[in-house]
Design a protein around this motif. Structure first.
Motif, mmCIF file in Angstrom:
data_model
loop_
_atom_site.group_PDB
_atom_site.id
_atom_site.type_symbol
_atom_site.label_atom_id
_atom_site.label_comp_id
_atom_site.label_asym_id
_atom_site.label_seq_id
_atom_site.Cartn_x
_atom_site.Cartn_y
_atom_site.Cartn_z
ATOM 1 N N GLN A 108 0.819 -1.200 0.000
ATOM 2 C CA GLN A 108 0.000 0.000 0.000
ATOM 3 C C GLN A 108 0.858 1.256 0.000
ATOM 4 O O GLN A 108 2.054 1.210 0.298
ATOM 5 C CB GLN A 108 -0.958 0.025 1.195
ATOM 6 C CG GLN A 108 -0.308 0.278 2.534
ATOM 7 C CD GLN A 108 -1.327 0.313 3.658
ATOM 8 O OE1 GLN A 108 -2.374 -0.326 3.588
ATOM 9 N NE2 GLN A 108 -1.022 1.039 4.719
ATOM 10 N N VAL A 109 0.206 2.363 -0.334
ATOM 11 C CA VAL A 109 0.826 3.682 -0.287
ATOM 12 C C VAL A 109 -0.147 4.607 0.438
ATOM 13 O O VAL A 109 -1.365 4.464 0.298
ATOM 14 C CB VAL A 109 1.169 4.209 -1.703
ATOM 15 C CG1 VAL A 109 -0.076 4.402 -2.541
ATOM 16 C CG2 VAL A 109 1.971 5.480 -1.647
ATOM 17 N N CYS A 110 0.411 5.525 1.231
ATOM 18 C CA CYS A 110 -0.409 6.487 1.960
ATOM 19 C C CYS A 110 -0.019 7.895 1.513
ATOM 20 O O CYS A 110 1.160 8.248 1.520
ATOM 21 C CB CYS A 110 -0.203 6.321 3.459
ATOM 22 S SG CYS A 110 -1.240 7.414 4.442
ATOM 23 N N ILE A 111 -1.018 8.674 1.119
ATOM 24 C CA ILE A 111 -0.807 10.038 0.640
ATOM 25 C C ILE A 111 -1.537 10.980 1.602
ATOM 26 O O ILE A 111 -2.754 10.856 1.784
ATOM 27 C CB ILE A 111 -1.354 10.202 -0.791
ATOM 28 C CG1 ILE A 111 -0.657 9.203 -1.730
ATOM 29 C CG2 ILE A 111 -1.201 11.634 -1.275
ATOM 30 C CD1 ILE A 111 -1.347 9.020 -3.058
ATOM 31 N N PRO A 112 -0.807 11.919 2.227
ATOM 32 C CA PRO A 112 -1.476 12.834 3.162
ATOM 33 C C PRO A 112 -2.395 13.812 2.437
ATOM 34 O O PRO A 112 -2.177 14.155 1.277
ATOM 35 C CB PRO A 112 -0.318 13.568 3.833
ATOM 36 C CG PRO A 112 0.822 13.461 2.876
ATOM 37 C CD PRO A 112 0.624 12.188 2.109
ATOM 38 N N ALA A 113 -3.418 14.242 3.143
ATOM 39 C CA ALA A 113 -4.357 15.229 2.608
ATOM 40 C C ALA A 113 -4.351 16.446 3.529
ATOM 41 O O ALA A 113 -4.144 16.328 4.732
ATOM 42 C CB ALA A 113 -5.764 14.642 2.523
ATOM 43 N N ASN A 114 -4.609 17.593 2.966
ATOM 44 C CA ASN A 114 -4.659 18.845 3.700
ATOM 45 C C ASN A 114 -6.082 19.066 4.198
ATOM 46 O O ASN A 114 -7.036 18.934 3.426
ATOM 47 C CB ASN A 114 -4.238 19.981 2.764
ATOM 48 C CG ASN A 114 -3.787 21.206 3.495
ATOM 49 O OD1 ASN A 114 -3.512 21.175 4.683
ATOM 50 N ND2 ASN A 114 -3.698 22.303 2.770
ATOM 51 N N GLU A 115 -6.231 19.411 5.469
ATOM 52 C CA GLU A 115 -7.564 19.658 6.005
ATOM 53 C C GLU A 115 -8.039 21.053 5.606
ATOM 54 O O GLU A 115 -7.292 22.016 5.680
ATOM 55 C CB GLU A 115 -7.568 19.523 7.521
ATOM 56 C CG GLU A 115 -8.965 19.483 8.073
ATOM 57 C CD GLU A 115 -9.022 19.010 9.511
ATOM 58 O OE1 GLU A 115 -9.808 19.586 10.258
ATOM 59 O OE2 GLU A 115 -8.274 18.087 9.845
ATOM 60 N N VAL A 116 -9.264 21.127 5.138
ATOM 61 C CA VAL A 116 -9.894 22.389 4.738
ATOM 62 C C VAL A 116 -11.309 22.421 5.322
ATOM 63 O O VAL A 116 -11.771 21.452 5.898
ATOM 64 C CB VAL A 116 -9.964 22.529 3.196
ATOM 65 C CG1 VAL A 116 -8.583 22.657 2.594
ATOM 66 C CG2 VAL A 116 -10.719 21.371 2.566
ATOM 67 N N LYS A 117 -11.986 23.525 5.142
ATOM 68 C CA LYS A 117 -13.392 23.587 5.550
ATOM 69 C C LYS A 117 -14.167 22.553 4.746
ATOM 70 O O LYS A 117 -14.085 22.543 3.523
ATOM 71 C CB LYS A 117 -13.958 24.976 5.305
ATOM 72 C CG LYS A 117 -13.337 26.043 6.174
ATOM 73 C CD LYS A 117 -13.910 27.397 5.846
ATOM 74 C CE LYS A 117 -13.197 28.477 6.635
ATOM 75 N NZ LYS A 117 -13.662 29.830 6.285
#
Length: 135
Positions: A41-50
């Motif tokens: 597997q690969v994990c890609i971070p996401a940016n938190e937004v409204k």
């Protein structure tokens, strides 16, 4: 950086995964690299937004090799997508957005009756092109 918004509803929910054309192509490249590697597997971070108009944000995208049709689901605070290498290779093309793609353009990745490539239990996924500053 990608953004992942999620709403749970009576129909199993809906996920909006958005980013610039370059962000989305980067996901495609991550899938291709995963398929060429021994990794599972690969994990890609996401940016938190409204999250509006969705209910919440998810903090990562996890793509995992498995022995099933492509399945889109929420696991904890992550968007998890799994499938066979053959099916993930085809799925990767859903992220192939050109630099001239207009902000707001999107694709829907959903199960429909008779579709053997998508797991019937998949959550509806919208892959959206957004430019910086568009939230």
């Amino acid at each position: 950086m990608i953004h992942i918004r999620f709403s749970d509803n009576n129909y199993g929910g809906e996920i909006d995964l958005s980013g610039t054309p370059g962000d989305l192509r980067s996901i495609r490249q991550s899938i291709i690299k995963l398929l060429q590697a021994q990794d599972v597997q690969v994990c890609i971070p996401a940016n938190e937004v409204k999250p509006a108009p969705y209910d919440s944000c998810l903090n990562s995208l996890v793509i995992r090799k498995s022995d099933c049709s492509v399945k889109v689901m929420v696991a904890g605070s992550s968007l998890k997508i799994e499938g066979t290498p053959e099916k993930l290779k085809v799925f990767a093309d859903w992220f192939n957005f050109g630099d001239s793609t207009e902000s707001g353009y999107h694709n829907h990745f959903d199960y429909y009756e008779g579709n053997e490539w998508v797991d019937p239990a998949s959550v509806s996924l919208i892959i959206s092109c957004k430019y910086r500053g568009t939230k």
